[in-house]
Design a protein around this motif. Structure first.
Motif, PDB file in Angstrom:
ATOM      1  N   PRO A 157     -84.034  59.305 103.152  1.00  0.00           N
ATOM      2  CA  PRO A 157     -84.150  58.826 104.537  1.00  0.00           C
ATOM      3  C   PRO A 157     -84.314  59.902 105.609  1.00  0.00           C
ATOM      4  CG  PRO A 157     -82.305  57.787 103.422  1.00  0.00           C
ATOM      5  CD  PRO A 157     -82.825  58.828 102.499  1.00  0.00           C
ATOM      6  N   GLY A 158     -83.757  61.071 105.432  1.00  0.00           N
ATOM      7  CA  GLY A 158     -83.846  62.107 106.462  1.00  0.00           C
ATOM      8  C   GLY A 158     -84.899  63.159 106.174  1.00  0.00           C
ATOM      9  N   ALA A 159     -85.787  62.889 105.222  1.00  0.00           N
ATOM     10  CA  ALA A 159     -86.769  63.889 104.797  1.00  0.00           C
ATOM     11  C   ALA A 159     -87.722  64.269 105.921  1.00  0.00           C
ATOM     12  CB  ALA A 159     -87.566  63.350 103.611  1.00  0.00           C
ATOM     13  N   GLY A 160     -88.069  65.550 105.947  1.00  0.00           N
ATOM     14  CA  GLY A 160     -89.088  66.028 106.876  1.00  0.00           C
ATOM     15  C   GLY A 160     -90.438  65.464 106.480  1.00  0.00           C
ATOM     16  N   ILE A 161     -91.335  65.348 107.449  1.00  0.00           N
ATOM     17  CA  ILE A 161     -92.667  64.787 107.202  1.00  0.00           C
ATOM     18  C   ILE A 161     -93.651  65.925 106.964  1.00  0.00           C
ATOM     19  CG2 ILE A 161     -94.545  63.401 108.146  1.00  0.00           C
ATOM     20  CD1 ILE A 161     -92.418  62.086 109.988  1.00  0.00           C
ATOM     21  N   LEU A 162     -94.302  65.890 105.809  1.00  0.00           N
ATOM     22  CA  LEU A 162     -95.334  66.862 105.471  1.00  0.00           C
ATOM     23  C   LEU A 162     -96.679  66.148 105.432  1.00  0.00           C
ATOM     24  CD1 LEU A 162     -93.584  68.638 102.439  1.00  0.00           C
ATOM     25  CD2 LEU A 162     -93.284  69.081 104.882  1.00  0.00           C
ATOM     26  N   LEU A 163     -97.659  66.720 106.116  1.00  0.00           N
ATOM     27  CA  LEU A 163     -99.020  66.178 106.109  1.00  0.00           C
ATOM     28  C   LEU A 163     -99.914  67.158 105.364  1.00  0.00           C
ATOM     29  CD1 LEU A 163     -99.293  65.126 109.879  1.00  0.00           C
ATOM     30  CD2 LEU A 163     -98.654  63.678 107.927  1.00  0.00           C
ATOM     31  N   PRO A 164    -100.441  66.759 104.192  1.00  0.00           N
ATOM     32  CA  PRO A 164    -101.300  67.657 103.428  1.00  0.00           C
ATOM     33  C   PRO A 164    -102.582  67.977 104.192  1.00  0.00           C
ATOM     34  CG  PRO A 164    -100.624  65.775 102.101  1.00  0.00           C
ATOM     35  CD  PRO A 164    -100.226  65.488 103.510  1.00  0.00           C
ATOM     36  N   THR A 165    -102.933  69.250 104.235  1.00  0.00           N
ATOM     37  CA  THR A 165    -104.193  69.665 104.846  1.00  0.00           C
ATOM     38  C   THR A 165    -105.268  69.700 103.760  1.00  0.00           C
ATOM     39  OG1 THR A 165    -103.581  71.978 104.563  1.00  0.00           O
ATOM     40  CG2 THR A 165    -103.082  70.983 106.693  1.00  0.00           C
ATOM     41  N   GLY A 166    -106.523  69.733 104.204  1.00  0.00           N
ATOM     42  CA  GLY A 166    -107.624  69.775 103.263  1.00  0.00           C
ATOM     43  C   GLY A 166    -108.070  68.416 102.775  1.00  0.00           C
ATOM     44  N   ARG A 167    -107.417  67.374 103.217  1.00  0.00           N
ATOM     45  CA  ARG A 167    -107.790  66.010 102.827  1.00  0.00           C
ATOM     46  C   ARG A 167    -108.495  65.334 104.006  1.00  0.00           C
ATOM     47  NH1 ARG A 167    -102.530  63.927  99.313  1.00  0.00           N
ATOM     48  NH2 ARG A 167    -102.496  65.725  97.893  1.00  0.00           N
ATOM     49  N   SER A 168    -107.713  64.890 104.973  1.00  0.00           N
ATOM     50  CA  SER A 168    -108.278  64.246 106.164  1.00  0.00           C
ATOM     51  C   SER A 168    -108.551  65.242 107.275  1.00  0.00           C
ATOM     52  CB  SER A 168    -107.315  63.178 106.702  1.00  0.00           C
ATOM     53  OG  SER A 168    -107.083  62.191 105.728  1.00  0.00           O
ATOM     54  N   PHE A 169    -107.928  66.395 107.195  1.00  0.00           N
ATOM     55  CA  PHE A 169    -108.064  67.414 108.234  1.00  0.00           C
ATOM     56  C   PHE A 169    -107.680  68.775 107.688  1.00  0.00           C
ATOM     57  CE2 PHE A 169    -103.850  65.559 108.472  1.00  0.00           C
ATOM     58  CZ  PHE A 169    -103.043  66.685 108.410  1.00  0.00           C
ATOM     59  N   ASP A 170    -108.111  69.811 108.369  1.00  0.00           N
ATOM     60  CA  ASP A 170    -107.615  71.173 108.186  1.00  0.00           C
ATOM     61  C   ASP A 170    -106.897  71.524 109.473  1.00  0.00           C
ATOM     62  OD1 ASP A 170    -108.752  71.403 105.688  1.00  0.00           O
ATOM     63  OD2 ASP A 170    -110.286  72.844 106.273  1.00  0.00           O
ATOM     64  N   VAL A 171    -106.221  72.661 109.478  1.00  0.00           N
ATOM     65  CA  VAL A 171    -105.489  73.104 110.661  1.00  0.00           C
ATOM     66  C   VAL A 171    -105.800  74.575 110.901  1.00  0.00           C
ATOM     67  CG1 VAL A 171    -103.168  73.620 111.519  1.00  0.00           C
ATOM     68  CG2 VAL A 171    -103.630  71.411 110.474  1.00  0.00           C
ATOM     69  N   VAL A 172    -106.064  74.910 112.148  1.00  0.00           N
ATOM     70  CA  VAL A 172    -106.238  76.308 112.544  1.00  0.00           C
ATOM     71  C   VAL A 172    -104.992  76.700 113.325  1.00  0.00           C
ATOM     72  CG1 VAL A 172    -107.645  77.976 113.796  1.00  0.00           C
ATOM     73  CG2 VAL A 172    -108.750  76.030 112.674  1.00  0.00           C
ATOM     74  N   GLU A 173    -104.346  77.795 112.883  1.00  0.00           N
ATOM     75  CA  GLU A 173    -103.095  78.244 113.493  1.00  0.00           C
ATOM     76  C   GLU A 173    -103.310  79.458 114.375  1.00  0.00           C
ATOM     77  OE1 GLU A 173     -99.693  77.187 110.239  1.00  0.00           O
ATOM     78  OE2 GLU A 173    -100.544  79.196 110.151  1.00  0.00           O
ATOM     79  N   VAL A 174    -102.653  79.451 115.531  1.00  0.00           N
ATOM     80  CA  VAL A 174    -102.644  80.610 116.421  1.00  0.00           C
ATOM     81  C   VAL A 174    -101.251  80.725 117.045  1.00  0.00           C
ATOM     82  CG1 VAL A 174    -105.114  80.508 116.965  1.00  0.00           C
ATOM     83  CG2 VAL A 174    -103.495  79.296 118.417  1.00  0.00           C
ATOM     84  N   PRO A 175    -100.868  81.921 117.489  1.00  0.00           N
ATOM     85  CA  PRO A 175     -99.575  82.060 118.178  1.00  0.00           C
ATOM     86  C   PRO A 175     -99.519  81.147 119.404  1.00  0.00           C
ATOM     87  CG  PRO A 175    -100.487  84.204 117.636  1.00  0.00           C
ATOM     88  CD  PRO A 175    -101.555  83.200 117.348  1.00  0.00           C
ATOM     89  N   GLU A 176     -98.314  80.744 119.756  1.00  0.00           N
ATOM     90  CA  GLU A 176     -98.110  79.785 120.851  1.00  0.00           C
ATOM     91  C   GLU A 176     -98.818  80.184 122.147  1.00  0.00           C
ATOM     92  OE1 GLU A 176     -94.376  77.671 123.196  1.00  0.00           O
ATOM     93  OE2 GLU A 176     -94.001  79.429 121.953  1.00  0.00           O
ATOM     94  N   ALA A 177     -98.645  81.425 122.604  1.00  0.00           N
ATOM     95  CA  ALA A 177     -99.261  81.848 123.871  1.00  0.00           C
ATOM     96  C   ALA A 177    -100.776  81.731 123.799  1.00  0.00           C
ATOM     97  CB  ALA A 177     -98.845  83.279 124.214  1.00  0.00           C
ATOM     98  N   ALA A 178    -101.353  82.164 122.687  1.00  0.00           N
ATOM     99  CA  ALA A 178    -102.807  82.063 122.515  1.00  0.00           C
ATOM    100  C   ALA A 178    -103.237  80.597 122.457  1.00  0.00           C
ATOM    101  CB  ALA A 178    -103.239  82.791 121.248  1.00  0.00           C
TER     102      ALA A 178
END
Length: 196
Positions: free
Chosen positions: A80-101
């Motif tokens: 019940p308290g599990a964190g939510i993980l969304l797999p990338t590479g299926r419906s979307f990819d994600v591009v990561e950058v530092p918060e300020a950028a």
């Protein structure tokens, strides 16, 4: 405290179901946190866990990712308290950058009218831009891309005492169609350089 954990579990379940139903995203249940002797501890049992309550339980986590509301509900009945993980590479990819950028790029992209997808901000101070799959070959190596075999932790997952993962730009009907990573690359690279 038990009541707070139960409410958190309910909101995690509701969010996970929404991601599966409204967006068609696969969802996996991650670790969770428990209060042990007054301290918040990750269910993985690692005393120095770097992402308490916000990482995969096992190495084969991707095989347990499900779509559809009833399958998601079954996962959260077990944890019940599990964190939510969304797999990338299926419906979307994600591009990561530092918060300020990320905030700099977001302002720049919105100013020139680029259609954006959802954008996450996690307690690790990294902003994550959702883009269409296949992003790795469309952005310079100076940008980190999460594609097949990776995941992002989704709101309202709590990362131990560091805080909650939040949407900077929520998933909505307006941003259902994700941008190509190439459309964002210039602004993201510029923002990363400018924020150093």
């Amino acid at each position: 405290m038990e009541d707070t954990i139960e409410r958190r579990g309910t909101s995690l379940l509701q969010a996970a179901v929404r991601y599966a139903e409204e967006r068609g995203w696969d969802v996996a249940a991650g670790t969770w946190t428990d209060v042990v002797d007054g301290d918040l501890r990750c269910s993985c049992g690692e005393g120095a866990c770097l992402s308490p309550g916000a990482h995969a339980v096992r190495g084969d986590w991707a095989a347990s990712a499900v779509g559809g509301a009833s399958a998601v509900r079954r996962l959260w009945e077990e944890r019940p308290g599990a964190g939510i993980l969304l797999p990338t590479g299926r419906s979307f990819d994600v591009v990561e950058v530092p918060e300020a950028a990320g905030f700099l790029a977001l302002a720049r992209l919105e100013r020139v009218g680029v259609a954006l997808g959802p954008v996450l901000l996690a307690p690790d101070r990294v902003m994550r831009f959702f883009v269409s799959p296949g992003a790795a070959g469309k952005v310079p190596s100076s940008l980190r891309v999460l594609g097949e075999g990776a995941y992002v932790v989704a709101p309202p997952t709590r990362v131990g005492v560091r805080g909650v993962v939040q949407w900077v730009r929520r998933p909505t009907a307006v941003n259902r169609w994700l941008p190509d990573a190439g459309e964002l690359a210039g602004a993201l690279v510029y923002a990363v350089g400018a924020s150093r």
